[in-house]
Design a protein around this motif. Structure first.
Motif, mmCIF file in Angstrom:
data_model
loop_
_atom_site.group_PDB
_atom_site.id
_atom_site.type_symbol
_atom_site.label_atom_id
_atom_site.label_comp_id
_atom_site.label_asym_id
_atom_site.label_seq_id
_atom_site.Cartn_x
_atom_site.Cartn_y
_atom_site.Cartn_z
ATOM 1 N N MET A 63 6.897 5.878 -12.672
ATOM 2 C CA MET A 63 6.956 5.212 -11.334
ATOM 3 C C MET A 63 5.450 5.715 -10.586
ATOM 4 O O MET A 63 5.371 4.776 -9.463
ATOM 5 C CB MET A 63 8.195 5.482 -10.625
ATOM 6 N N ASN A 64 4.916 6.771 -10.911
ATOM 7 C CA ASN A 64 3.750 7.111 -10.067
ATOM 8 C C ASN A 64 2.760 6.283 -10.128
ATOM 9 O O ASN A 64 2.135 6.143 -11.143
ATOM 10 C CB ASN A 64 3.576 8.647 -10.398
ATOM 11 N N PRO A 65 2.305 5.589 -8.983
ATOM 12 C CA PRO A 65 1.208 4.617 -9.105
ATOM 13 C C PRO A 65 -0.243 5.156 -9.228
ATOM 14 O O PRO A 65 -1.189 4.773 -9.072
ATOM 15 C CB PRO A 65 1.383 3.908 -7.740
ATOM 16 N N PHE A 66 -0.221 6.732 -8.832
ATOM 17 C CA PHE A 66 -1.667 7.405 -8.724
ATOM 18 C C PHE A 66 -1.778 7.830 -10.139
ATOM 19 O O PHE A 66 -2.590 8.530 -10.510
ATOM 20 C CB PHE A 66 -1.381 8.471 -7.696
ATOM 21 N N SER A 67 -0.855 7.796 -11.165
ATOM 22 C CA SER A 67 -0.921 8.516 -12.476
ATOM 23 C C SER A 67 -1.409 7.151 -13.217
ATOM 24 O O SER A 67 -0.797 6.198 -13.337
ATOM 25 C CB SER A 67 0.391 8.939 -12.973
ATOM 26 N N GLY B 282 -8.654 11.100 6.792
ATOM 27 C CA GLY B 282 -8.761 12.375 5.994
ATOM 28 C C GLY B 282 -8.473 12.435 4.509
ATOM 29 O O GLY B 282 -9.198 11.488 3.679
ATOM 30 N N ASN B 283 -7.732 13.384 4.143
ATOM 31 C CA ASN B 283 -7.327 13.485 2.800
ATOM 32 C C ASN B 283 -6.453 12.747 2.157
ATOM 33 O O ASN B 283 -6.002 12.826 0.909
ATOM 34 C CB ASN B 283 -7.208 15.037 2.534
ATOM 35 N N VAL B 284 -5.829 11.801 2.758
ATOM 36 C CA VAL B 284 -4.908 10.962 2.389
ATOM 37 C C VAL B 284 -5.290 9.748 1.372
ATOM 38 O O VAL B 284 -6.377 9.292 1.816
ATOM 39 C CB VAL B 284 -4.189 10.134 3.527
ATOM 40 N N LYS B 285 -4.788 9.720 0.342
ATOM 41 C CA LYS B 285 -5.288 8.720 -0.850
ATOM 42 C C LYS B 285 -4.223 7.697 -0.764
ATOM 43 O O LYS B 285 -3.113 7.549 -0.538
ATOM 44 C CB LYS B 285 -5.638 9.393 -2.295
ATOM 45 N N MET C 80 1.007 -1.215 0.208
ATOM 46 C CA MET C 80 -0.019 0.083 0.096
ATOM 47 C C MET C 80 0.790 1.186 -0.075
ATOM 48 O O MET C 80 1.932 1.273 0.885
ATOM 49 C CB MET C 80 -0.780 0.009 1.105
ATOM 50 N N TYR C 81 0.660 2.319 -0.812
ATOM 51 C CA TYR C 81 0.956 3.480 -0.973
ATOM 52 C C TYR C 81 0.199 4.483 -0.774
ATOM 53 O O TYR C 81 -0.861 4.618 -1.047
ATOM 54 C CB TYR C 81 2.105 3.538 -2.195
ATOM 55 N N ALA C 82 1.040 5.949 0.028
ATOM 56 C CA ALA C 82 0.055 7.127 0.216
ATOM 57 C C ALA C 82 0.420 8.150 -0.938
ATOM 58 O O ALA C 82 1.774 8.060 -1.505
ATOM 59 C CB ALA C 82 0.128 7.690 1.322
ATOM 60 N N ASP C 83 -0.272 9.270 -1.334
ATOM 61 C CA ASP C 83 0.071 10.168 -2.298
ATOM 62 C C ASP C 83 0.651 11.255 -1.343
ATOM 63 O O ASP C 83 1.077 12.319 -2.189
ATOM 64 C CB ASP C 83 -1.108 10.622 -2.704
ATOM 65 N N GLN C 84 1.142 11.023 -0.115
ATOM 66 C CA GLN C 84 1.721 12.013 0.545
ATOM 67 C C GLN C 84 2.290 11.325 1.746
ATOM 68 O O GLN C 84 2.193 10.054 2.125
ATOM 69 C CB GLN C 84 0.769 12.971 1.118
ATOM 70 N N LEU D 176 3.952 3.888 2.833
ATOM 71 C CA LEU D 176 4.977 4.764 2.202
ATOM 72 C C LEU D 176 4.276 5.848 1.192
ATOM 73 O O LEU D 176 3.474 5.586 0.589
ATOM 74 C CB LEU D 176 6.298 3.922 1.571
ATOM 75 N N TRP D 177 4.915 6.958 1.537
ATOM 76 C CA TRP D 177 4.713 8.073 0.253
ATOM 77 C C TRP D 177 5.476 7.389 -0.787
ATOM 78 O O TRP D 177 6.778 7.047 -0.704
ATOM 79 C CB TRP D 177 4.992 9.466 0.745
ATOM 80 N N TRP D 178 4.787 7.403 -1.977
ATOM 81 C CA TRP D 178 5.386 6.610 -3.240
ATOM 82 C C TRP D 178 6.898 7.035 -3.567
ATOM 83 O O TRP D 178 7.798 6.352 -3.956
ATOM 84 C CB TRP D 178 4.472 6.327 -4.392
ATOM 85 N N GLU D 179 7.051 8.396 -3.452
ATOM 86 C CA GLU D 179 8.319 8.954 -3.781
ATOM 87 C C GLU D 179 9.345 8.707 -2.766
ATOM 88 O O GLU D 179 10.649 8.599 -3.234
ATOM 89 C CB GLU D 179 8.134 10.439 -3.696
ATOM 90 N N ASP D 180 9.227 8.337 -1.564
ATOM 91 C CA ASP D 180 9.855 7.916 -0.556
ATOM 92 C C ASP D 180 10.501 6.512 -0.988
ATOM 93 O O ASP D 180 11.464 6.058 -0.835
ATOM 94 C CB ASP D 180 9.463 7.799 0.739
#
Length: 349
Positions: free
Chosen positions: A340-344, A253-256, A192-196, A217-221
């Motif tokens: 690499m961005n899983p949200f894109s 909250g607003n974490v995706k 599982m990954y977060a957008d922040q 993890l935030w995916w960029e981390d």
């Protein structure tokens, strides 16, 4: 204990309690039935993988808590390590796929899960028709695999199914994974990954740790840490949105969040900086016509495909070397990027 900080130690103890005693089957997870791990259209598994999954004992299936399908290609004869193997579901599927000459080792920190998995070793050996078991389970924290006697450069493939997010020290997990992999080896894992960066108030919630939200993890981390410990650039295989129940949404909250599968390889990070051309020969089981090594690189048999320099190194230095031929490069369009961005480009966007 795999930790040096009191807070990290407490998280690990809480996870042992949660998955050893609190949760007895996958229906008790709050995230269960709220997670989609396949991009549309629905995943269609290769016949040999579907067949392996059908052979797993029903009691083991009932205790599978993963968030993805952690079965990479070309496993015959390999030595595989499962980080956070739990009740053994993925280990037993892989034991069928690696064949009698391969081996699967599951590592988990929860004695209750290990005892459960060990009870089904003989069942699966007999079901697969093997002369001896090719699966074993050892107790250790995934942050300190050396405590279980796991040596450097031992495994061809490491898998993990929604477990890294339960660790308070992801860097230690990935560093250990890199250490025990053979040169050219692969870590193929769903998580599982977060957008922040996940806020502190979520990280302090015991149940949200157990459900994976607090430790995501935030995916960029992920990208930063994998490079720091020596892995190749994370290759996104698939990603899809996690539909969070309202009781969880009120807390997060607003974490995706997304459930995403990445593959990492233990290959040198330097080399030429120009793309090259490769041709797939169709020799990988279940992929006789086409194979996708990640979300953005699909290969049809006989077709010349330009790949980025790092993927060229991966193909040539990993177990995939026999399945591809590097051919003289034609005029290149220039340096290729690695998404690499899983949200894109997923339903999570």
């Amino acid at each position: 204990m795999a930790c040096s900080k009191e807070k990290e130690c407490q998280i690990l103890e809480d996870m042992k309690e949660y998955y050893g005693k609190t949760i007895q089957n996958k229906d008790e997870l709050m995230i269960n039935n709220s997670t989609s791990t396949c991009d549309a259209p629905p995943c269609k598994l290769p016949r040999h993988i579907a067949g392996a999954l059908e052979l797993i004992h029903p009691d083991v299936k009932a205790k599978s808590y993963g968030c993805g399908m952690t079965v990479p290609e070309l496993l015959e004869g390999t030595h595989v390590l499962d980080l956070g193997s739990g009740a053994g579901h993925d280990c037993f599927a892989l034991a069928k796929l690696v064949g009698e000459t391969g081996h699967v080792t599951g590592v988990d920190m929860t004695e209750e899960q290990l005892e459960f998995a060990r009870r089904y070793i003989d069942y699966h050996q007999e079901t697969f028709g093997y002369s001896k078991p090719n699966t074993d389970f050892v107790m250790a924290y995934i942050e300190k695999l050396g405590d279980a006697g796991l040596k450097d450069d031992t495994f061809d493939v490491i898998i993990s199914n929604c477990v890294v997010n339960l660790s308070p020290d992801k860097r230690a997990v990935l560093k250990e994974a890199h250490r025990v992999l053979k040169p050219g080896g692969e870590m193929y894992f769903s998580d599982m990954y977060a957008d922040q960066v996940v806020p502190d108030h979520i990280k302090q919630h015991k149940v949200l740790w157990g459900e994976g939200f607090a430790g995501a993890l935030w995916w960029e981390d992920l990208v930063r840490i994998t490079r720091e410990v020596g892995f190749s650039t994370p290759r996104l295989v698939k990603a899809s949105k996690i539909n969070i129940k309202k009781s969880i949404q009120d807390l997060t909250g607003n974490v995706k969040y997304v459930a995403a599968t990445y593959r990492l390889f233990k290959v040198p990070q330097n080399g030429n900086n120009m793309p090259v051309d490769v041709v797939y020969n169709g020799s990988v089981t279940g992929h006789d016509k086409v194979i996708a090594l990640d979300k953005h690189n699909t290969f049809k048999v006989g077709s010349v495909v330009e790949v980025d320099p790092e993927l060229s190194a991966i193909i040539q230095q990993s177990r995939f070397a026999s399945a591809f031929t590097v051919v003289p490069s034609k005029t290149s369009d220039g340096e290729k990027t690695i998404p690499m961005n899983p949200f894109s480009g997923t339903r999570a966007a």
